[in-house]
Design a protein around this motif. Structure first.
Motif, PDB file in Angstrom:
ATOM      1  N   ALA A  68      -6.721   2.818  -1.119  1.00 20.39           N
ATOM      2  CA  ALA A  68      -6.079   2.575   0.172  1.00 20.39           C
ATOM      3  C   ALA A  68      -4.741   3.305   0.291  1.00 20.39           C
ATOM      4  O   ALA A  68      -4.271   3.559   1.386  1.00 20.39           O
ATOM      5  CB  ALA A  68      -5.886   1.094   0.381  1.00 20.39           C
ATOM      6  N   GLU A  69      -4.117   3.623  -0.799  1.00 20.85           N
ATOM      7  CA  GLU A  69      -2.828   4.312  -0.773  1.00 20.85           C
ATOM      8  C   GLU A  69      -2.949   5.671  -0.089  1.00 20.85           C
ATOM      9  O   GLU A  69      -2.042   6.105   0.600  1.00 20.85           O
ATOM     10  CB  GLU A  69      -2.299   4.501  -2.199  1.00 20.85           C
ATOM     11  N   SER A  70      -4.063   6.354  -0.276  1.00 25.30           N
ATOM     12  CA  SER A  70      -4.219   7.675   0.317  1.00 25.30           C
ATOM     13  C   SER A  70      -4.286   7.583   1.848  1.00 25.30           C
ATOM     14  O   SER A  70      -3.850   8.495   2.543  1.00 25.30           O
ATOM     15  CB  SER A  70      -5.460   8.374  -0.232  1.00 25.30           C
ATOM     16  N   GLU A 113      -2.561   5.509   3.689  1.00 28.13           N
ATOM     17  CA  GLU A 113      -1.158   5.401   4.097  1.00 28.13           C
ATOM     18  C   GLU A 113      -0.477   6.766   4.034  1.00 28.13           C
ATOM     19  O   GLU A 113       0.273   7.134   4.943  1.00 28.13           O
ATOM     20  CB  GLU A 113      -0.433   4.391   3.192  1.00 28.13           C
ATOM     21  N   GLN A 121      -1.969   9.621   4.344  1.00 30.29           N
ATOM     22  CA  GLN A 121      -2.526  10.431   5.431  1.00 30.29           C
ATOM     23  C   GLN A 121      -1.890  10.069   6.770  1.00 30.29           C
ATOM     24  O   GLN A 121      -1.593  10.946   7.569  1.00 30.29           O
ATOM     25  CB  GLN A 121      -4.043  10.245   5.511  1.00 30.29           C
ATOM     26  N   ARG A 122      -1.664   8.785   7.023  1.00 32.44           N
ATOM     27  CA  ARG A 122      -1.009   8.372   8.268  1.00 32.44           C
ATOM     28  C   ARG A 122       0.408   8.932   8.336  1.00 32.44           C
ATOM     29  O   ARG A 122       0.861   9.394   9.384  1.00 32.44           O
ATOM     30  CB  ARG A 122      -0.975   6.847   8.375  1.00 32.44           C
ATOM     31  N   GLU A 123       1.100   8.882   7.227  1.00 36.07           N
ATOM     32  CA  GLU A 123       2.468   9.411   7.168  1.00 36.07           C
ATOM     33  C   GLU A 123       2.475  10.920   7.403  1.00 36.07           C
ATOM     34  O   GLU A 123       3.315  11.448   8.128  1.00 36.07           O
ATOM     35  CB  GLU A 123       3.090   9.082   5.804  1.00 36.07           C
TER      36      GLU A 123
END
Length: 182
Positions: free
Chosen positions: A39-41, A43, A45-47
């Protein structure tokens, strides 16, 4: 399930790893290969998308600003060209004084040009350090493109407040000589 690699097989045979841990590691490797990350990826990607959108907006604003500056420069060049092309020849020995940039300026004109200036048929425009006479139509074209180049125009209403009747009555007692030329 994927076949364990040789190192994992050796660890299993030696008893240093459990079969469940090897299977878990194999599933993690399989997910990594197929692009399914934690799930970190998401976040990250959204950033990254937000940063990209901000950069696009900044670039758009800079492009609009550059376009506006180029347009203003183009209009100023057009106004200068109109002044250069349409300026009237000045052939006279009578001085005409006007204020520009907080100083009194002087042009040599003839009697006909003086009448046309007073009536608003001719305007005075700035061309670099010089001042040129322009016909009304050319003055209007210059005003559309660069209004600050028009220095004197008696045909346009001024921004000065209208004189009141009291002022007119007061100043009527002072006589102005007919031959006064300012």
């Amino acid at each position: 399930m994927a076949k364990p690699n040789p190192l994992q097989e050796q660890l299993l045979k030696a008893g240093l790893a459990k079969k469940s841990k090897v299977a878990e590691a194999a599933r993690a490797q399989e997910k990594a290969r197929h692009g399914k990350g934690p799930a970190e990826s998401a976040e990250i990607q959204r950033e990254a998308e937000r940063a990209r959108l901000e950069k696009v907006e900044r670039d758009r604003a800079l492009a609009a600003e550059q376009k506006a500056r180029a347009r203003a420069s183009e209009l100023l060049a057009q106004a200068r060209q109109i002044i250069q092309d349409k300026k009237l020849p000045r052939a006279g020995d009578s001085e005409y004084r006007f204020t520009a940039d907080g100083a009194i300026r002087t042009l040599l004109i003839d009697a006909e040009q003086r009448k046309q200036l007073a009536s608003g048929a001719i305007v005075v425009a700035r061309l670099g350090e010089r001042y040129e006479l322009l016909p009304r139509r050319a003055g209007d074209q210059v005003r559309e493109r660069a209004p600050d180049l028009i220095v004197l125009d008696h045909g346009q209403p001024s921004d000065a407040p209208a004189a009141s009747d009291e002022d007119d009555a007061y100043y009527a007692q002072f006589k102005v000589p007919d031959d006064l030329v300012w």
